[in-house]
Design a protein around this motif. Structure first.
Motif, short mmCIF file in Angstrom:
data_model
loop_
_atom_site.label_atom_id
_atom_site.label_comp_id
_atom_site.label_asym_id
_atom_site.label_seq_id
_atom_site.Cartn_x
_atom_site.Cartn_y
_atom_site.Cartn_z
N UNK A 9 5.64 -1.72 3.43
CA UNK A 9 5.49 -2.59 2.25
C UNK A 9 4.95 -3.94 2.70
N UNK A 10 3.67 -4.18 2.41
CA UNK A 10 3.01 -5.41 2.84
C UNK A 10 2.06 -5.10 3.98
N UNK A 11 0.77 -5.32 3.76
CA UNK A 11 -0.24 -4.93 4.76
C UNK A 11 -0.98 -6.15 5.31
N UNK A 12 -0.22 -7.17 5.64
CA UNK A 12 -0.80 -8.34 6.31
C UNK A 12 -1.00 -8.05 7.79
N UNK A 36 -5.00 -6.41 -4.31
CA UNK A 36 -5.90 -5.25 -4.34
C UNK A 36 -6.94 -5.35 -3.21
N UNK A 37 -7.27 -6.58 -2.80
CA UNK A 37 -8.22 -6.76 -1.70
C UNK A 37 -7.72 -6.09 -0.42
N UNK A 38 -6.46 -6.33 -0.12
CA UNK A 38 -5.87 -5.73 1.08
C UNK A 38 -5.86 -4.21 0.99
N UNK A 39 -5.54 -3.70 -0.19
CA UNK A 39 -5.50 -2.25 -0.38
C UNK A 39 -6.90 -1.65 -0.19
N UNK A 40 -7.88 -2.31 -0.80
CA UNK A 40 -9.25 -1.80 -0.66
C UNK A 40 -9.73 -1.84 0.79
N UNK A 41 -9.37 -2.90 1.50
CA UNK A 41 -9.77 -3.00 2.91
C UNK A 41 -9.12 -1.89 3.73
N UNK A 42 -7.83 -1.66 3.49
CA UNK A 42 -7.12 -0.62 4.24
C UNK A 42 -7.69 0.77 3.90
N UNK A 43 -7.95 0.99 2.63
CA UNK A 43 -8.49 2.28 2.20
C UNK A 43 -9.88 2.50 2.79
N UNK A 45 -10.90 1.44 5.50
CA UNK A 45 -10.74 1.75 6.93
C UNK A 45 -10.11 3.12 7.14
N UNK A 46 -9.87 3.85 6.03
CA UNK A 46 -9.40 5.24 6.17
C UNK A 46 -7.89 5.41 6.11
N UNK A 47 -7.19 4.37 5.64
CA UNK A 47 -5.73 4.47 5.59
C UNK A 47 -5.26 4.70 4.15
N UNK A 48 -3.99 5.12 4.04
CA UNK A 48 -3.40 5.54 2.78
C UNK A 48 -2.63 4.35 2.19
N UNK A 49 -3.26 3.63 1.27
CA UNK A 49 -2.65 2.40 0.76
C UNK A 49 -2.77 2.33 -0.76
N UNK A 50 -1.82 1.63 -1.38
CA UNK A 50 -1.75 1.53 -2.83
C UNK A 50 -1.30 0.14 -3.24
N UNK A 51 -1.72 -0.32 -4.43
CA UNK A 51 -1.24 -1.59 -4.97
C UNK A 51 -0.13 -1.35 -6.00
#
Lengths: 318, 318
Positions: A9-12, A36-43, A45-51
């Motif tokens: 929880x939290x993708x800093x 949503x910016x962090x989620x889009x960046x993580x996604x 990069x191929x990772x499983x992330x949600x807002x």
């Protein structure tokens, strides 16, 4: 033991690095981020992330994931309220720098039974998903709390996560962790801020500054909100160390003014730093998680410098 | 201009690195060291070194070499006595960290006319010939003093030596150098000593220490004698900065205890460090060494951050 899924929880900087490191280790890992910016960046990069915090926690509850709270301290209470509503029975840990304050929040949220505090001693002066790296935790100490309440099953899960990320585990009580963190991190942040301020007031200082100034004030480049959160949450441990610093510098000022010598501080400082350089971290052996007095035994081992580099046997491995 | 030979007195970390760097740049360079061990090590590495101070200075006098004093501060008076006896007319510089104290010693030895102070802002926590490297000075600031008495011919020679070693030159008055050195080096050494002492008194602190502690206390590993020599020689500049540090930390202690905030220090420290990170060092242009007011003009340029990366024209280039 089948590896538990991980929910971050939290993708800093820290949470985002953890998501990468756990994925690199072959763990099933998914994450939530408020922006949503962090989620889009993580996604991207191929990772499983949600807002969507609710959907993320429903998924955690359904899969029995180990939940890792990686939000800044001020966002903790709200996050714990969500966890208590949707995934109250999941194993729970965190990566926040002041353990007593988190422990209090977890207790207030009614989540103490399934909580084991954690703190990877790693970071950079930068923040956000983009600053993260899956190698951030390699060879770093990762504190896993051994407070009286901790459950051996959850403790094992947090230990495995830290080891999977490349860290070694230092078992410690929350209050002892906080005193140590004040000494090796929070206080040095404040003195680095002071050094930067003083140099900025002296003409020619920046023009002459070289490696020792750059290294010595590196942490002053950390985002002010992060430094404030660490220091202000850890006041009870930080205040006596600030007093000690002022005392040492005042004694030194007097010795320099009166006798022209700074020998006492310099000899003692050099001796202390030499002890640090020769401080070794032998591997903990012979402790079984969950056996009688295991928490006290681990706390004593951590105090003595013993660390965990490969998983200790425990309730799920027997 | 034919490059002047260089004579380095003292082959420790700085002098030994200088001998290597000047040789790498194609300069004729020879050195003296008090201990025969250092001389043998330098000779074995293919350099021209002697343990005979009289013979070394006779050779310097015969070749008109630029003499570089690279001995620790306590050994300075004796060394200057030798120079005054055997090579009083040679151009003279030094690489010692407190410029006002060296200036006083040079004046007492009657060598002021041919002296231009120098200080390369480079070093490591180690000492001795073996710790040196010909790359130590690359991209480092090298202060060359522009006090009222300095001779333009000698100034040019010192500038060329610094540039040959890969440094850029920061022109500065000795007193301004010393105030800046107190801010960016001597004071941070003392706070690093204090941080090392405090951490060594807290159980678990060394066990948790990571990169920020290692970097922040790196200079506490410096040999105590060197730290004492720097700080104790620079008391007049260091004392007010120690007072300012104590004042900042006392205010912060009060703000944390009374209001739970360290905002003021942290915001100001971050802003100062950000200014340092964006501090640029443009190239000095348009100044001719020896022209009217050249010393004041160079001092003002150094204060403003301008540095010398390629030789300025001067008395020997016209």
């Amino acid at each position: 033991m089948t590896a538990t899924p991980v929910c971050v929880l939290g993708l800093g900087l820290i949470g985002g690095s953890l998501l990468r490191a756990a994925a690199n280790a072959g763990r099933t890992v998914f994450g939530y981020n408020r922006s949503i910016d962090g989620v889009q960046a993580a996604t991207a990069d191929g990772f499983d992330a949600s807002a969507d915090i609710d959907a993320t926690l429903v998924r955690a509850a359904e899969t029995g994931a180990l939940i890792v709270v990686a939000v800044p301290m001020p966002a903790l209470p709200t996050m714990l309220t969500h966890v208590a509503e949707i995934a109250p029975d999941n194993p729970l840990t965190d990566v926040i720098s002041v353990k007593s304050a988190v422990l209090d929040g977890v207790r207030e949220a009614g989540l103490l039974d399934r909580y084991v505090g954690g703190h990877p001693m790693a970071g950079t002066a930068f923040s956000g998903w983009a600053a993260g790296t899956g190698r951030l935790f390699i060879d770093a100490p990762w504190v896993v709390s051994v407070d009286d309440h901790v459950d051996p099953h959850v403790w094992s899960q947090v230990m495995h996560l830290a080891l999977d990320c490349g860290s070694f585990v230092v078992p410690a009580r929350s209050d002892e962790h906080d005193a140590a963190a004040a000494a090796i991190s929070h206080l040095p942040h404040l003195t680095a801020e002071a050094m930067a301020i003083i140099a900025s007031d002296v003409p020619l200082a920046f023009a002459l500054a070289a490696g020792s100034f750059r290294d010595g004030t590196r942490v002053a480049a950390t985002a002010p909100d992060l430094v404030r959160a660490m220091c202000e949450t850890n006041g009870p441990e930080l205040l006596p160390l600030l007093d000690r610093t002022i005392e040492l510098l005042t004694e030194t000022r007097r010795a320099l003014a009166d006798g022209g010598s700074v020998a006492e501080l310099v000899e003692a400082g050099h001796a202390a730093r030499t002890r640090y350089d020769s401080f070794t971290r032998p591997n903990t052996v012979g402790i079984v998680i969950g056996e009688e007095d295991w928490r006290d035994t681990l706390a004593a081992s951590g105090r003595g410098g013993w660390v965990i580099r490969s998983a200790l046997p425990g309730p799920d491995s027997r």
